[in-house]
Enzyme design. Structure first.
Site, PDB file in Angstrom:
ATOM      1  CB  CYS A 260      -1.646  -4.307  -1.260  1.00 45.70           C
ATOM      2  SG  CYS A 260      -2.069  -3.236  -2.665  1.00 45.70           S
TER       3      CYS A 260
HETATM    4  C1  UDX Z   1      -1.982  -1.418   1.925  1.00 47.89           C
HETATM    5  C2  UDX Z   1      -0.641  -0.789   2.526  1.00 47.89           C
HETATM    6  O1  UDX Z   1      -1.055  -0.062   3.937  1.00 47.89           O
HETATM    7  C3  UDX Z   1      -0.023   0.384   1.546  1.00 47.89           C
HETATM    8  O2  UDX Z   1       0.984   0.755   2.202  1.00 47.89           O
HETATM    9  C4  UDX Z   1       0.062  -0.410   0.310  1.00 47.89           C
HETATM   10  O3  UDX Z   1       0.566   0.672  -0.647  1.00 47.89           O
HETATM   11  C5  UDX Z   1      -0.814  -1.132  -0.305  1.00 47.89           C
HETATM   12  O4  UDX Z   1      -1.514  -2.126   0.845  1.00 47.89           O
HETATM   13  P1  UDX Z   1      -4.494  -0.879   1.593  1.00 47.89           P
HETATM   14  O5  UDX Z   1      -4.456  -2.126   1.117  1.00 47.89           O
HETATM   15  O6  UDX Z   1      -5.007   0.192   1.001  1.00 47.89           O
HETATM   16  O7  UDX Z   1      -2.782  -0.316   1.790  1.00 47.89           O
HETATM   17  O8  UDX Z   1      -5.129  -1.211   3.073  1.00 47.89           O
HETATM   18  P2  UDX Z   1      -4.624  -0.764   4.598  1.00 47.89           P
HETATM   19  O9  UDX Z   1      -4.901   0.368   5.228  1.00 47.89           O
HETATM   20  O10 UDX Z   1      -3.210  -0.905   4.756  1.00 47.89           O
HETATM   21  O11 UDX Z   1      -5.301  -1.973   5.350  1.00 47.89           O
HETATM   22  C6  UDX Z   1      -5.231  -3.254   4.915  1.00 47.89           C
HETATM   23  C7  UDX Z   1      -6.023  -4.241   5.808  1.00 47.89           C
HETATM   24  O12 UDX Z   1      -5.730  -4.367   7.278  1.00 47.89           O
HETATM   25  C8  UDX Z   1      -7.656  -3.882   5.939  1.00 47.89           C
HETATM   26  O13 UDX Z   1      -8.462  -4.716   5.641  1.00 47.89           O
HETATM   27  C9  UDX Z   1      -7.845  -3.227   7.301  1.00 47.89           C
HETATM   28  O14 UDX Z   1      -8.946  -3.500   7.835  1.00 47.89           O
HETATM   29  C10 UDX Z   1      -6.551  -4.093   7.967  1.00 47.89           C
HETATM   30  N1  UDX Z   1      -6.138  -3.461   9.217  1.00 47.89           N
HETATM   31  C11 UDX Z   1      -5.365  -2.338   9.044  1.00 47.89           C
HETATM   32  C12 UDX Z   1      -6.133  -4.056  10.661  1.00 47.89           C
HETATM   33  O15 UDX Z   1      -6.924  -4.987  10.517  1.00 47.89           O
HETATM   34  N2  UDX Z   1      -5.802  -3.218  11.753  1.00 47.89           N
HETATM   35  C13 UDX Z   1      -4.951  -2.416  11.272  1.00 47.89           C
HETATM   36  O16 UDX Z   1      -4.586  -2.025  12.298  1.00 47.89           O
HETATM   37  C14 UDX Z   1      -4.860  -1.784  10.001  1.00 47.89           C
END
Ligand code: UDX
Length: 415
Positions: A260
């Site tokens: 996403c």
């Molecule tokens: C994301 C959105 O959070 C969600 O609301 C939407 O519906 C779909 O996209 P998702 O792709 O499941 O969800 O993952 P998310 O938990 O958001 O993490 C995305 C990426 O960011 C991961 O690779 C994670 O490791 C990274 N991340 C997340 C960070 O590097 N630091 C953070 O503080 C949070």
């Protein structure tokens, strides 16, 4: 309610399972018959906590035949919207699904609401979906309803976040359509906002752009902190007390992946450019994210030559709790290490099969074997990595696994 869901991907399958659990009659439509067979047998085709359990206990009709959606009161379009070659959002599957739904509408005499749950760029429902649906000869807002109902679930906790949504955004073409969705969600304990279809579409994209920007910003601050001997996580803790900033999504490291965030940022950039806007911040968000993964390799090179060495990778999924490797940081890192002449030994509790499809040529093994490599990179913060024995190793940590600090040489990416 009688509900059809088109597309058995993350969004469609989780919605189908949860809405079935809540007592609705669900028909799930997909072209992938293998996937449908698994679901019909109560097996989830994706690794997602709680999903298998729900699928074993509910009844979902699975079919590749659109004719079976003919008596649904609500039809959700949950098909994928991947990036095209230029980074714009491909609406090919949304268009195809709309055409097939139009064929069904042609036969129907009763009212139903077609709801776009796929993430789409603003204007898609009004400019693409409705005209295709109206090829049925029926009129939106009169003969059938139209809504946009973006999904904000997070992989790895998708069921939880579906059932405990932060908010329900109902983009309605007309109020009768919106009322149908309000009725569906009446027992959900979440704030509801009713708005136009294009605003709802934008809220979803803007949410993901904000989250992506937050990560790139904390990573930029993290890079500066590292060069000043400051711990970014301490800084983030201090920032989090300010309600305007908030304490969540401030984990610095090697950046964001998944199906996403990268795709949606690219899509909004492309959409903005189409109308002559220069999305400068969003462009930098992606640029920094791309570079951030490679900081691991740069840090590693401070300690060793890579050519001819064996490098261990702990974690291949784009985040813990999922077997999804789409746009995982591990892909970028492994690619670069191979180019530098290193051999790779990798481990992930659930994502090795998926990663093998991208990199069949690397070694897949246990975490213990990975630890015997010349150096180890922690790419995903799986719980079990917090309990490994890192003593005597060289570890580059992309995800802040405290236990790894016991390593002989330990480098955090932003700390
Ligand atoms: C994301 C959105 O959070 C969600 O609301 C939407 O519906 C779909 O996209 P998702 O792709 O499941 O969800 O993952 P998310 O938990 O958001 O993490 C995305 C990426 O960011 C991961 O690779 C994670 O490791 C990274 N991340 C997340 C960070 O590097 N630091 C953070 O503080 C949070």
């Amino acid at each position: 309610m009688r509900i059809s869901i088109i597309g058995a991907g993350y969004v469609g399958l989780v919605a189908a399972a949860c809405l079935a659990k809540l007592g609705n009659r669900i028909t799930l439509v997909d072209v992938d018959e293998e996937k449908l067979k698994l679901i019909a047998n109560g097996v989830s085709p994706i690794h997602e906590p709680e999903l298998d359990d729900i699928l074993r206990h509910v009844k979902i009709e699975t079919t590749a035949d659109y004719g079976r959606i003919a008596d649904s009161e609500l039809i959700f379009v949950c098909v994928g919207t991947p990036s095209d070659k230029e980074g714009a959002m491909s609406l090919e599957y949304v268009a195809k699904a709309s055409e097939r739904v139009a064929e069904v509408l042609k036969q129907r005499t009763d009212y139903c609401v077609v709801t776009v749950k796929s993430t789409v760029v603003p204007g898609t429902t009004e400019e693409r979906v409705i005209p295709l649906l109206e090829e049925s000869g029926k009129k939106a807002g009169t003969d059938f309803g139209v809504c946009v109902d973006p999904e904000f679930l997070r992989e790895g906790k998708a069921v939880y976040y579906y059932m405990n949504a932060s908010r329900i955004i109902i983009g309605e073409f007309d109020s009768r359509s919106g009322d149908m969705l309000m009725n569906l969600y009446k027992d959900f304990n979440a704030p509801v906002m009713r708005t136009t279809t294009r605003t709802a579409e934008m809220i979803k994209l803007a949410s993901n752009c904000f989250l992506a920007a937050k990560i790139s910003l904390i990573n930029e601050i993290g890079n500066i902190c590292k060069s000043h001997g400051i711990d970014t996580y301490e800084v983030a803790r201090g920032l989090g007390y300010d309600e305007r900033i908030g304490s969540k999504f401030l984990n610095s490291g090697i950046g964001f992946g998944g199906s996403c965030l990268p795709k949606d940022v690219r899509a909004l950039i492309a959409k903005a450019k189409q109308v002559g806007c220069e999305p400068e911040i969003l462009e930098q968000v992606l640029k920094l994210n791309d570079r951030q993964a490679l900081r691991m390799v740069e840090l590693l090179k401070r300690h060793m030559q890579l050519n001819g060495t064996t490098i261990g990778i702990l974690g291949l999924a784009f985040k813990p709790g999922t077997d999804d490797v789409r746009e995982s940081r591990a892909i970028r890192i492994v690619q670069t290490l191979i180019q530098e002449g290193a051999k790779i030994r990798a481990y992930d509790p659930v994502a090795m099969e998926a990663f093998k499809k991208v990199f069949p040529q690397i070694g897949y093994t246990s975490s213990e074997e990975v630890l015997k490599s010349d150096a180890v990179l922690i790419v995903t913060e799986w719980e079990e990595f917090k309990h490994l024995d890192y003593k005597g190793r060289i570890v580059i940590d992309g995800r802040r696994v405290e236990k790894a600090r016991e390593a002989r040489i330990y480098e955090g990416v932003c700390w």
